[in-house]
Design a protein around this motif. Structure first.
Motif, mmCIF file in Angstrom:
data_model
loop_
_atom_site.group_PDB
_atom_site.id
_atom_site.type_symbol
_atom_site.label_atom_id
_atom_site.label_comp_id
_atom_site.label_asym_id
_atom_site.label_seq_id
_atom_site.Cartn_x
_atom_site.Cartn_y
_atom_site.Cartn_z
ATOM 1 N N LYS A 185 -105.450 54.948 68.390
ATOM 2 C CA LYS A 185 -105.652 54.745 67.182
ATOM 3 C C LYS A 185 -106.666 53.770 66.960
ATOM 4 N N LEU A 189 -109.963 58.636 64.797
ATOM 5 C CA LEU A 189 -109.198 58.860 63.286
ATOM 6 C C LEU A 189 -109.313 60.260 62.788
ATOM 7 N N THR A 199 -114.231 57.164 66.250
ATOM 8 C CA THR A 199 -115.144 56.494 65.443
ATOM 9 C C THR A 199 -116.289 55.726 65.998
ATOM 10 N N GLU A 230 -109.733 52.893 56.803
ATOM 11 C CA GLU A 230 -109.580 52.686 58.279
ATOM 12 C C GLU A 230 -110.767 52.450 59.182
#
Length: 238
Positions: A185, A189, A199, A230
């Motif tokens: 994580k 995303l 990302t 995020e």
């Protein structure tokens, strides 16, 4: 298993809901009076099992079932026995005649649980955990080593996911939610119902889209806040 009820009759929905509450391995996440509303919910949520009426206004249960991924199991609930043959054409787990007896209901859900377990096992066999920075993915009867950092994005297509790399696309049988749970994580995303992005590979973005190499990926309305929180805000805090 996460399940939903789709039936245009309020009393019928309530009756199935009471039966669901007696089954410990079922988690009711929604009830709907038409297929269109259920379809909208399923775009944003994982549904393992649907208790589905057949005769409904607009889209019938049979037509709706034909559009659903085979990873989502179906138990038809109807007052009409003449539709039984149609239910087999869409690979329904079972066919229950209203009013549904508790013992018969449990028999159907036990069957669904067994099949669901087989699907999960099949997905696990397509991924071989290896290390913190890579895993092996089964595709075309071979296992491919995939470095997490080499993945541009993952696309979900019904019963399969596509891992898009720089010069290669790897397709394996798994749903997007299961694949997302395996990815770190800190790097990946989910940005809409069909895409998970790396990302670190994002080259540009605006309020609506993400750009990775030559690929343009839409940011889903229900994912926009989490993307900016995020990804964008996290970058600013570093």
């Amino acid at each position: 298993m996460n399940c939903i009820i789709v039936d245009d009759e309020p009393l019928a929905r309530e009756a199935i809901e009471l039966l669901v509450k007696d089954i410990t391995y079922l988690s009711l996440t929604g009830t709907f009076n038409n297929a269109a509303s259920a379809a909208g919910f399923m775009e944003e949520h994982t549904v393992d099992l649907i208790f589905l009426d057949i005769q409904m206004p607009g889209i019938t249960g049979i037509d709706f079932a034909k559009k659903i991924s085979k990873r989502t199991l179906i138990i038809f609930t109807t007052a009409y026995s003449e539709y039984a043959l149609d239910s087999y054409e869409v690979d329904a787990i079972d066919y229950l005649i209203k009013p549904v007896e508790p013992e018969r209901f449990r028999k159907a859900t036990d069957k669904a649980l067994s099949y669901h377990s087989l699907l999960l096992q099949e997905e696990k066999e397509n991924i071989e955990p290896a290390a913190d920075d890579y895993f092996f993915v089964k595709s075309d009867r071979k296992y491919f080593k995939v470095n997490f950092e080499d993945i541009l994005f993952v696309e979900g297509l019904k019963d399969y996911v596509i891992l898009q790399l720089e010069e290669q696309r790897i397709i394996t049988r798994m749903n997007l939610k299961a694949m997302y749970e395996l990815l770190p994580k800190s790097l990946f995303l989910r940005v809409n119902k069909s895409y998970v992005v790396n990302t670190a590979r994002i080259e540009a973005f605006d309020n609506n889209d993400i750009f990775i190499k030559t690929h343009e990926i839409a940011i889903g309305n229900s994912y926009r806040d989490s993307f900016f929180e995020e990804f964008v805000m996290r970058k600013k805090r570093k």
